[in-house]
Design an enzyme around this catalytic site. Structure first.
Site, short mmCIF file in Angstrom:
data_model
loop_
_atom_site.label_atom_id
_atom_site.label_comp_id
_atom_site.label_asym_id
_atom_site.label_seq_id
_atom_site.Cartn_x
_atom_site.Cartn_y
_atom_site.Cartn_z
N TYR A 159 52.36 47.38 -82.26
CA TYR A 159 50.92 47.33 -82.54
C TYR A 159 50.38 48.68 -83.02
O TYR A 159 49.20 48.80 -83.30
CB TYR A 159 50.15 46.89 -81.30
CG TYR A 159 50.47 45.49 -80.84
CD1 TYR A 159 50.18 44.40 -81.65
CD2 TYR A 159 51.06 45.25 -79.60
CE1 TYR A 159 50.46 43.11 -81.24
CE2 TYR A 159 51.35 43.96 -79.18
CZ TYR A 159 51.04 42.88 -80.01
OH TYR A 159 51.32 41.59 -79.58
N ASP A 165 57.64 42.58 -70.76
CA ASP A 165 59.07 42.60 -71.11
C ASP A 165 59.69 43.97 -70.91
O ASP A 165 60.85 44.08 -70.49
CB ASP A 165 59.25 42.16 -72.56
CG ASP A 165 58.81 40.72 -72.78
OD1 ASP A 165 59.54 39.82 -72.38
OD2 ASP A 165 57.73 40.53 -73.34
#
Length: 554
Positions: free
Chosen positions: A99, A161
């Site tokens: 991002y 994650d």
């Protein structure tokens, strides 16, 4: 060297001198050398630019990075930026990879590194089952704290994650994890925020003074109300949401609820053999999830996401073409996986887990060829063993490996939200896969199932050192944003280069939401100091059209 907008070198030098006086020369890094853009790994992340650069490594780059040591220094730095009209880009750790990482939307902004020094776990309350943390506390830090203080048998954390990111940063970006506490913003409680003028607020119950606190102390050192991390809302308008994915304040402390040890745990994997079985799987999941038979945030992962953790592309094929269905079936057979693989967990005492498992197993048995595994059934399955840790709140970094699918691997996340239906899942899958293959990229993705919606995370892996590969990835994600908006799907989060484009898709009633966001921005940050351009919100003193980023054709 990239200077802040409209800032001559002499003015910038004066600013740097003053900011060094605030937080020490050792906590100010001027970005002026090419080697400062050399870091390219999650575990040794860059604080000055986007490591997974899409438009060249020197596009989104800071002029300097400043690391305050406490809240009062954050306040002083913000006030100084107002005095000098210098934009400030806050980040916690800088591991928001996919991002934009630590990079600023406006090149030349000063990066505010909140994680280097402000990294304390301020409190863990066992009875209240919460923690109070500073921006630099990672998921690994908080987990290790629980282990070292013999609290893991009482309290768990929820982890995404990868465990190296900031608890506060991930939550304020509205990230997700995979236990029953997987909606991180839902599980936060209470913020301490420095506003764009340098003033300080505590949200929720934190706005009520603690009668035992010493009022002669600075505000950030005063004891908080004992209910600050117990009740989110306090009295009056609820403010916390405007400080998520926003440029309206710098969150310097945050409460996070911890999960009480459920008294038992069992993770599992269900392999789904056929590509088209995705439709039936999602239809099975929806009623189980909304009724909370599926207690945690489960995932349906495409075969290549699991395969990429276990090997790079060259280990499966010599072809430079997107992998065919036949090749994907061969990889699935080789790895003893399905074309889609479902990961979930059961929580609670054994009788509860057994009852839940029978319901889950019976439901998924409606898919011909579905197979059921516990971690002990596949001890060599790296993904299953990793998910077994993740789903019980133990952070890892194993899933970094899938970024190495291509040489010089980098990735973008395309992340549309949809209803939990088989039709929506298949439509999103077919659309995103076809767009990827249109430019020669493999589809890699996962569906993350919330209570009533799906996050579809498409992992666009590209070679960041190959301009053509970067151009393809940029075109694909830009095109998919338009494709998705035409079908009523909006992204919940995006890369710096796509923030304006995604924001423009949320255009109901002549862009009423953006007008509201800009009005709040103007009221709280009239000089446009804090994170200009973040998520498409530009201050009034910026011409948004001049900052537009248009992808090149392929």
């Amino acid at each position: 060297m990239r200077l802040p907008p409209n800032t001559p070198l002499e003015k910038f030098a004066e600013f740097i001198h003053l900011v060094q006086e605030i937080c020490g020369r050792e906590n100010v890094e001027i970005v002026a050398k090419p080697e400062q853009l050399s870091k390219d790994h999650y575990l040794d992340q860059s604080k000055v630019h986007d490591m997974f650069y899409l438009l060249g490594k020197d596009c989104f780059v800071s002029s300097a990075v400043v690391a305050p040591r406490d809240v009062s220094e954050v306040q002083q730095i913000v006030r100084l930026c107002n005095d000098f009209d210098i934009p400030l880009w806050p980040f916690s750790i800088g591991r928001n990879v996919g991002y934009g990482g630590a990079a600023p939307r406006v090149p030349g902004s000063v990066g505010l590194d909140l994680g280097k020094n402000m990294n304390k776990i301020l409190k863990v309350d066992v009875e209240g089952a919460y923690a109070l943390v500073e921006p630099g506390v990672t998921y690994a830090d908080l987990h290790n704290y629980l282990v070292e203080h013999n609290l893991r048998d009482k309290l768990w954390i929820d982890v995404p994650d990868l465990g190296g990111g900031s608890v506060l940063g991930n939550t304020t970006e509205r990230g997700v994890g995979y236990t029953p506490y997987g909606d991180h913003f839902m599980m936060h409680c209470g913020m301490e925020v420095v506003l764009p003028d340098g003033s300080l607020v505590r949200t929720g119950m934190g706005a009520l003074p603690n009668p035992n606190s010493d009022p002669s102390k600075p505000a950030h050192e005063q004891d908080a109300n004992e209910s600050w991390q117990l009740f989110n809302y306090g009295f009056g308008p609820y403010n916390d949401g405007i400080f998520t994915q926003s440029s309206l304040g710098i969150v310097v402390k945050m409460g996070i609820w911890l999960m009480v040890n459920p008294g038992g745990y069992q993770s599992y994997m269900i392999t789904i053999p056929k590509d088209e079985d995705l439709h039936k799987a999602v239809e099975i999941i929806r009623p189980l999830r909304v009724s909370m038979v599926l207690q945690n945030v489960p995932t349906i992962r495409h075969i290549l996401l699991d395969a990429a953790v276990m090997g790079n592309r060259a280990s499966y094929t010599n072809s430079d073409k997107p992998l065919t269905d036949a090749e994907l079936d061969q990889i699935a057979a080789k790895l003893n996986l399905g074309r889609w693989n479902f990961y979930g967990a059961l929580y609670g005492p054994e009788p509860i887990r057994q009852a839940m498992w029978q319901v889950v197993k019976q439901a998924f048995s409606a898919i011909p060829g579905a197979k059921f595994y516990f971690p002990e059934d596949q001890p060599d399955n790296l993904v299953l063993q990793t998910r077994n840790l993740t789903l019980q709140g133990i952070p890892t970094t194993t899933e970094l490996k899938w970024v190495d699918w291509l040489p010089n691997g980098a990735h973008l996340f395309f992340s549309p939200i949809a209803k939990v239906t088989g039709d929506d899942a298949m439509a999103q899958y077919q659309l995103t896969r076809s767009r990827c293959e249109e430019v020669g990229l493999d589809f890699i993705g996962t569906f993350i199932i919330g209570m009533r919606e799906m996050h579809h995370i498409v992992c666009l892996v590209f070679d960041r050192k190959d301009p053509e590969s970067c151009k393809k990835a940029h075109w694909v994600i830009s095109t998919l944003i338009d494709d998705a908006a035409e079908r009523g799907w909006g992204e919940y989060r995006t890369h710096l280069a796509l923030m304006d484009k995604v924001a423009q898709t949320y255009s109901f009633n002549d862009n009423a939401q953006m007008k509201l966001n800009r009005a709040i921005k103007q009221a709280l940050d009239p000089r446009g100091i804090l994170a200009p351009g973040k998520n498409g919100i530009w201050p009034s003193n910026y011409n948004a059209e001049q900052w537009e980023i248009v992808p090149k054709g392929v």
